[in-house]
Design a protein around this motif. Sequence first.
Motif, PDB file in Angstrom:
ATOM      1  N   PRO A 212       0.933  -1.237  -0.088  1.00  0.00           N
ATOM      2  CA  PRO A 212      -0.040  -0.041   0.118  1.00  0.00           C
ATOM      3  C   PRO A 212       1.003   1.246   0.019  1.00  0.00           C
ATOM      4  O   PRO A 212       1.806   1.333   0.683  1.00  0.00           O
ATOM      5  N   VAL A 213       0.517   2.109  -0.844  1.00  0.00           N
ATOM      6  CA  VAL A 213       1.247   3.320  -0.836  1.00  0.00           C
ATOM      7  C   VAL A 213       0.190   4.566  -1.063  1.00  0.00           C
ATOM      8  O   VAL A 213      -0.613   4.546  -1.490  1.00  0.00           O
ATOM      9  N   LEU A 214       1.166   5.867  -0.955  1.00  0.00           N
ATOM     10  CA  LEU A 214       0.407   7.125  -1.033  1.00  0.00           C
ATOM     11  C   LEU A 214       1.018   7.546  -2.246  1.00  0.00           C
ATOM     12  O   LEU A 214       2.525   7.606  -2.504  1.00  0.00           O
TER      13      LEU A 214
ATOM     14  N   THR B 214       2.519  10.592  -3.948  1.00  0.00           N
ATOM     15  CA  THR B 214       2.921  12.179  -3.819  1.00  0.00           C
ATOM     16  C   THR B 214       3.303  12.836  -4.889  1.00  0.00           C
ATOM     17  O   THR B 214       3.579  14.160  -4.862  1.00  0.00           O
TER      18      THR B 214
ATOM     19  N   LEU C 215       5.979   7.451  -5.116  1.00  0.00           N
ATOM     20  CA  LEU C 215       4.999   6.652  -4.066  1.00  0.00           C
ATOM     21  C   LEU C 215       5.709   6.701  -2.667  1.00  0.00           C
ATOM     22  O   LEU C 215       6.893   6.749  -2.605  1.00  0.00           O
TER      23      LEU C 215
ATOM     24  N   ASP D  18       5.353   5.443   1.556  1.00  0.00           N
ATOM     25  CA  ASP D  18       5.040   4.788   2.631  1.00  0.00           C
ATOM     26  C   ASP D  18       5.621   5.307   3.896  1.00  0.00           C
ATOM     27  O   ASP D  18       6.605   6.052   3.871  1.00  0.00           O
ATOM     28  N   LYS D  19       5.251   4.708   5.065  1.00  0.00           N
ATOM     29  CA  LYS D  19       6.094   5.354   6.061  1.00  0.00           C
ATOM     30  C   LYS D  19       7.464   5.161   6.249  1.00  0.00           C
ATOM     31  O   LYS D  19       8.238   5.769   6.886  1.00  0.00           O
TER      32      LYS D  19
ATOM     33  N   SER E 268      -3.628  10.107  -3.698  1.00  0.00           N
ATOM     34  CA  SER E 268      -4.560   8.734  -3.666  1.00  0.00           C
ATOM     35  C   SER E 268      -3.779   7.698  -2.799  1.00  0.00           C
ATOM     36  O   SER E 268      -2.513   7.493  -2.939  1.00  0.00           O
ATOM     37  N   CYS E 269      -4.362   7.112  -2.153  1.00  0.00           N
ATOM     38  CA  CYS E 269      -3.654   5.756  -1.284  1.00  0.00           C
ATOM     39  C   CYS E 269      -4.090   4.589  -2.061  1.00  0.00           C
ATOM     40  O   CYS E 269      -5.380   4.419  -2.300  1.00  0.00           O
TER      41      CYS E 269
END
Length: 102
Positions: A28-30, A32, A50, A52-53, A77-78
């Motif tokens: 899962p990614v955001l 950016t 992309l 992630d934390k 978008s996630c």
Amino acid sequence: HIHTAAKAVVTICSIRENPTAGLPVILPVLITEARTFLTKTGEKMAFLKLEDKTGSIEAVAFPRLYKEHGASLTLGSCVLIKATISNRNGETSLALENVKPL
């Protein structure tokens, strides 16, 4: 179909630490950053950043995927992505194969 029961939890950090070219990953990614452009044949594709934390990574959505999933590939978008690790000129990136909005 994307199965969330991947063997190991993959993070952007783990991909960067051990970039096995050609290895399929699901994470899962955001999104950016999203830059679309036209190929020589006039089809739309996208370069994405992309996150992630654990870090960030570049990814590419080729025209066929972009045509199907372009609506999900937008800034902020996630998404759950299925991608193949690509290692070009010492730069690790992801070639997207499937995208599912989260």
